[in-house]
Design a protein around this motif. Structure first.
Motif, PDB file in Angstrom:
ATOM      1  N   ALA A 187     -22.381  25.124 -39.682  1.00 59.62           N
ATOM      2  CA  ALA A 187     -23.568  24.356 -40.105  1.00 59.62           C
ATOM      3  C   ALA A 187     -24.831  25.182 -39.889  1.00 59.62           C
ATOM      4  CB  ALA A 187     -23.635  23.033 -39.341  1.00 59.62           C
ATOM      5  N   ILE A 188     -24.879  25.931 -38.779  1.00 56.29           N
ATOM      6  CA  ILE A 188     -26.058  26.748 -38.471  1.00 56.29           C
ATOM      7  C   ILE A 188     -26.192  27.891 -39.484  1.00 56.29           C
ATOM      8  CG2 ILE A 188     -27.062  28.366 -36.795  1.00 56.29           C
ATOM      9  CD1 ILE A 188     -25.746  26.606 -34.565  1.00 56.29           C
ATOM     10  N   VAL A 189     -25.111  28.614 -39.699  1.00 55.29           N
ATOM     11  CA  VAL A 189     -25.215  29.808 -40.546  1.00 55.29           C
ATOM     12  C   VAL A 189     -25.551  29.450 -41.995  1.00 55.29           C
ATOM     13  CG1 VAL A 189     -22.821  30.184 -41.337  1.00 55.29           C
ATOM     14  CG2 VAL A 189     -24.263  32.131 -40.783  1.00 55.29           C
ATOM     15  N   HIS A 190     -25.119  28.271 -42.451  1.00 52.80           N
ATOM     16  CA  HIS A 190     -25.426  27.861 -43.823  1.00 52.80           C
ATOM     17  C   HIS A 190     -26.823  27.248 -43.955  1.00 52.80           C
ATOM     18  CE1 HIS A 190     -21.584  28.910 -45.461  1.00 52.80           C
ATOM     19  NE2 HIS A 190     -20.933  28.137 -44.634  1.00 52.80           N
ATOM     20  N   GLY A 191     -27.524  27.148 -42.825  1.00 54.32           N
ATOM     21  CA  GLY A 191     -28.931  26.758 -42.886  1.00 54.32           C
ATOM     22  C   GLY A 191     -29.204  25.270 -42.932  1.00 54.32           C
ATOM     23  N   ALA A 192     -28.278  24.452 -42.448  1.00 52.39           N
ATOM     24  CA  ALA A 192     -28.530  23.005 -42.417  1.00 52.39           C
ATOM     25  C   ALA A 192     -29.589  22.686 -41.364  1.00 52.39           C
ATOM     26  CB  ALA A 192     -27.234  22.255 -42.099  1.00 52.39           C
ATOM     27  N   GLU A 193     -30.319  21.587 -41.585  1.00 53.01           N
ATOM     28  CA  GLU A 193     -31.214  21.066 -40.536  1.00 53.01           C
ATOM     29  C   GLU A 193     -30.346  20.175 -39.657  1.00 53.01           C
ATOM     30  OE1 GLU A 193     -34.804  19.250 -42.373  1.00 53.01           O
ATOM     31  OE2 GLU A 193     -34.251  20.522 -44.066  1.00 53.01           O
ATOM     32  N   ILE A 194     -30.171  20.608 -38.409  1.00 55.96           N
ATOM     33  CA  ILE A 194     -29.225  19.931 -37.527  1.00 55.96           C
ATOM     34  C   ILE A 194     -29.967  19.142 -36.456  1.00 55.96           C
ATOM     35  CG2 ILE A 194     -27.291  20.279 -35.933  1.00 55.96           C
ATOM     36  CD1 ILE A 194     -26.878  23.037 -37.398  1.00 55.96           C
ATOM     37  N   VAL A 195     -29.651  17.865 -36.341  1.00 50.15           N
ATOM     38  CA  VAL A 195     -30.231  17.045 -35.278  1.00 50.15           C
ATOM     39  C   VAL A 195     -29.105  16.549 -34.379  1.00 50.15           C
ATOM     40  CG1 VAL A 195     -31.674  15.057 -34.710  1.00 50.15           C
ATOM     41  CG2 VAL A 195     -32.014  16.254 -36.891  1.00 50.15           C
ATOM     42  N   GLN A 196     -29.195  16.907 -33.092  1.00 51.00           N
ATOM     43  CA  GLN A 196     -28.211  16.404 -32.128  1.00 51.00           C
ATOM     44  C   GLN A 196     -28.677  15.036 -31.659  1.00 51.00           C
ATOM     45  OE1 GLN A 196     -26.259  18.868 -29.245  1.00 51.00           O
ATOM     46  NE2 GLN A 196     -27.656  20.539 -29.683  1.00 51.00           N
ATOM     47  N   ILE A 197     -27.820  14.039 -31.782  1.00 48.73           N
ATOM     48  CA  ILE A 197     -28.176  12.685 -31.367  1.00 48.73           C
ATOM     49  C   ILE A 197     -27.665  12.456 -29.939  1.00 48.73           C
ATOM     50  CG2 ILE A 197     -27.873  10.234 -31.902  1.00 48.73           C
ATOM     51  CD1 ILE A 197     -29.411  11.759 -34.092  1.00 48.73           C
ATOM     52  N   ASP A 198     -28.499  11.866 -29.110  1.00 47.14           N
ATOM     53  CA  ASP A 198     -28.038  11.512 -27.762  1.00 47.14           C
ATOM     54  C   ASP A 198     -27.190  10.250 -27.869  1.00 47.14           C
ATOM     55  OD1 ASP A 198     -29.381  13.610 -26.566  1.00 47.14           O
ATOM     56  OD2 ASP A 198     -31.239  12.453 -26.386  1.00 47.14           O
ATOM     57  N   GLY A 199     -25.996  10.437 -28.357  1.00 51.17           N
ATOM     58  CA  GLY A 199     -25.115   9.298 -28.575  1.00 51.17           C
ATOM     59  C   GLY A 199     -23.831   9.848 -29.161  1.00 51.17           C
ATOM     60  N   ASN A 200     -22.954   8.961 -29.634  1.00 48.23           N
ATOM     61  CA  ASN A 200     -21.695   9.456 -30.200  1.00 48.23           C
ATOM     62  C   ASN A 200     -21.746   9.451 -31.734  1.00 48.23           C
ATOM     63  OD1 ASN A 200     -21.218   6.789 -30.953  1.00 48.23           O
ATOM     64  ND2 ASN A 200     -19.901   6.373 -29.199  1.00 48.23           N
ATOM     65  N   PHE A 201     -20.601   9.772 -32.357  1.00 49.43           N
ATOM     66  CA  PHE A 201     -20.564   9.829 -33.818  1.00 49.43           C
ATOM     67  C   PHE A 201     -20.988   8.507 -34.450  1.00 49.43           C
ATOM     68  CE2 PHE A 201     -18.419   8.715 -37.741  1.00 49.43           C
ATOM     69  CZ  PHE A 201     -18.835   9.746 -38.577  1.00 49.43           C
ATOM     70  N   ASP A 202     -20.550   7.397 -33.848  1.00 46.46           N
ATOM     71  CA  ASP A 202     -20.841   6.092 -34.438  1.00 46.46           C
ATOM     72  C   ASP A 202     -22.343   5.817 -34.489  1.00 46.46           C
ATOM     73  OD1 ASP A 202     -18.005   5.495 -34.711  1.00 46.46           O
ATOM     74  OD2 ASP A 202     -18.000   5.324 -32.542  1.00 46.46           O
ATOM     75  N   ASP A 203     -23.065   6.255 -33.455  1.00 44.69           N
ATOM     76  CA  ASP A 203     -24.528   6.131 -33.456  1.00 44.69           C
ATOM     77  C   ASP A 203     -25.125   6.982 -34.583  1.00 44.69           C
ATOM     78  OD1 ASP A 203     -24.699   4.518 -31.053  1.00 44.69           O
ATOM     79  OD2 ASP A 203     -24.206   6.332 -29.928  1.00 44.69           O
ATOM     80  N   ALA A 204     -24.640   8.208 -34.712  1.00 49.10           N
ATOM     81  CA  ALA A 204     -25.146   9.120 -35.748  1.00 49.10           C
ATOM     82  C   ALA A 204     -24.868   8.561 -37.145  1.00 49.10           C
ATOM     83  CB  ALA A 204     -24.501  10.500 -35.583  1.00 49.10           C
ATOM     84  N   MET A 205     -23.692   7.971 -37.322  1.00 46.18           N
ATOM     85  CA  MET A 205     -23.308   7.405 -38.626  1.00 46.18           C
ATOM     86  C   MET A 205     -24.239   6.251 -39.003  1.00 46.18           C
ATOM     87  SD  MET A 205     -21.107   7.672 -41.112  1.00 46.18           S
ATOM     88  CE  MET A 205     -21.991   6.896 -42.432  1.00 46.18           C
ATOM     89  N   ARG A 206     -24.483   5.368 -38.046  1.00 43.50           N
ATOM     90  CA  ARG A 206     -25.367   4.222 -38.294  1.00 43.50           C
ATOM     91  C   ARG A 206     -26.759   4.716 -38.692  1.00 43.50           C
ATOM     92  NH1 ARG A 206     -28.614   2.496 -34.604  1.00 43.50           N
ATOM     93  NH2 ARG A 206     -27.384   3.368 -32.894  1.00 43.50           N
TER      94      ARG A 206
END
Ligand code: AN7
Length: 394
Positions: free
Chosen positions: A159-178
């Motif tokens: 994800a980094i090398v392809h240049g995506a804007e990455i946001v780490q969420i202080d939570g799990n996948f389900d929080d990120a999905m919502r």
């Protein structure tokens, strides 16, 4: 083709951006027309070979030669499990190393047709790696939400090398999905590419087509890991469509596998519940560390309609199956992708001579998992005698 609600059968035009039914809230699917099944003509290799059964124009496809992965016979593990023909459909052979590329080529093509300025996803890793690569290929903005500290090194590097804007969420996948779902509903220019998106699943259904064409028939059983449960839903839809087109004469049983600490769908099927959620999903197979799978109703339908099954495996069983595949079949798959073999070893399978396990992602995605459990490496001085000593041949 049309978008149809999986819950209440409401219909929406193909060109409307909508992720869940505005009447009942259920997920959508792409419904084909009866004429689509009338002698579809396939040409070429990979996902777009099946263009007559896909939404989108193959001529405009954002593609990187995804699909056409190997179907490898497991000659050593198969007989030991009492399965005369056990195959691994090796999705690690896709351009970014997972099955997500099949869906992403169709999803990104759709995003371009809609004129979207950005694409977005929440991800346990592989979706973000794939989306970032396809967005880069097209020159479109990629927004990725990941659960902080829970994504395997290889996937994060992609994800980094392809240049995506990455946001780490202080939570799990389900929080990120919502969150990413809310963001894309509010901001119509951001097109959501998780498996809640029915166009992505259309690409993923081509795995079923390839398996049937390679074998020259339909397998008895297909086993795969379930996270958000898009893949099992997509592949089941693929088999049904191939039968409708008269290209196979029966259907396989679908078996979905989850990790013991992240098994909401298995629990829902066992308890016949009308909800599907575990609060704190845990497993070393971070790809499938998902507690609230968006496609659970589709997965339940796939397992029930096909007369299939589901079950759980422990992290230790997953690690053992990963080693087994690597050391005895020469195939290095990531932990989640070893879950089907772990399932077969633990639970067995009845009345099945041809079984296909879907190896969803490449082992190099998650090297840390292997190194963490490895013995210390031996060392030697740069002399033959020291080398012999190290090898125990002094
Ligand atoms: C290797 O990348 O959900 O049941 O965000 O990476 O269709 O969700 C990954 C899922 C299986 C589960 N194997 O597939 C993500 C993500 C691997 C995966 C699954 C995933 P679904």
């Amino acid at each position: 083709m049309i978008q149809r609600c999986f819950g209440c059968d409401a219909r929406f035009p193909l060109d409307r951006i909508i992720y869940t039914c505005d009447r009942c809230g259920a997920v959508l699917e792409i419904a084909l027309e009866a004429t689509d099944f009338d002698h579809p003509k396939f040409a070429g290799r990979g996902v777009w070979r099946y263009a007559p059964l896909l939404p989108g124009d193959a001529a405009n496809a954002v593609t990187m030669a995804e699909g056409a992965t190997g179907l490898h016979r497991c000659d050593r593990i198969g007989p030991e499990l009492g399965i005369s023909e056990l195959y691994l459909k090796n999705e690690g052979e896709n351009p970014t190393g997972s099955f997500k590329d099949r869906g992403m080529t169709v999803g990104l093509t759709r995003a371009v047709e809609l004129g979207a300025t950005a694409v977005a996803c929440a991800s346990t890793g592989n979706t973000s790696a794939s989306m970032a690569a396809y967005a880069a290929r097209r020159g479109i903005r990629a927004i990725v939400l990941i659960p902080g500290g829970q994504v395997a090194t290889g996937k994060l590097a992609q994800a980094i090398v392809h240049g995506a804007e990455i946001v780490q969420i202080d939570g799990n996948f389900d929080d990120a999905m919502r969150l990413v779902h809310e963001l894309s509903v509010e901001d119509g220019d951001i097109y959501l590419l998780n498996s809640i998106n029915p166009f992505r699943l259309e690409g993923q259904k081509t795995l079923a087509f390839e398996v049937c064409e390679t074998l020259g028939r339909c397998p008895d059983v297909v086993v795969l890991p379930m996270g958000n449960a898009g893949n099992i839903s997509a592949i089941w839809k693929g088999f049904k469509e191939f039968r409708r087109a008269g290209l196979i004469d029966r259907l396989p049983r679908m078996i979905g596998v989850q990790a013991e600490g992240a098994a909401p769908i298995v629990e829902t099927l066992r308890s016949r519940s009308e909800t599907c959620r575990v609060e704190r999903p845990e497993t070393i197979a971070t790809a499938i560390r998902i507690g609230a799978p968006v496609n659970w109703r589709k997965a339940v339908a796939a397992i029930q309609e096909s007369g299939g099954d589901c079950g759980t495996v422990t992290d230790d069983e997953i690690v053992a199956a990963q080693r087994d595949l690597a050391r005895r079949e020469g195939r290095f798959v990531e932990p989640a992708s070893a879950a089907p073999i772990a399932f077969l070893r633990k639970h067995g399978v009845v009345e099945a001579s041809t079984v296909v396990c879907v190896a969803t992602g490449h082992g190099l995605k998650d090297p840390d998992m292997v190194l963490k459990t490895s013995p210390t490496l031996i060392r030697a001085e740069p002399t033959l005698s020291s080398l012999r000593e190290a090898l125990g041949q002094a």
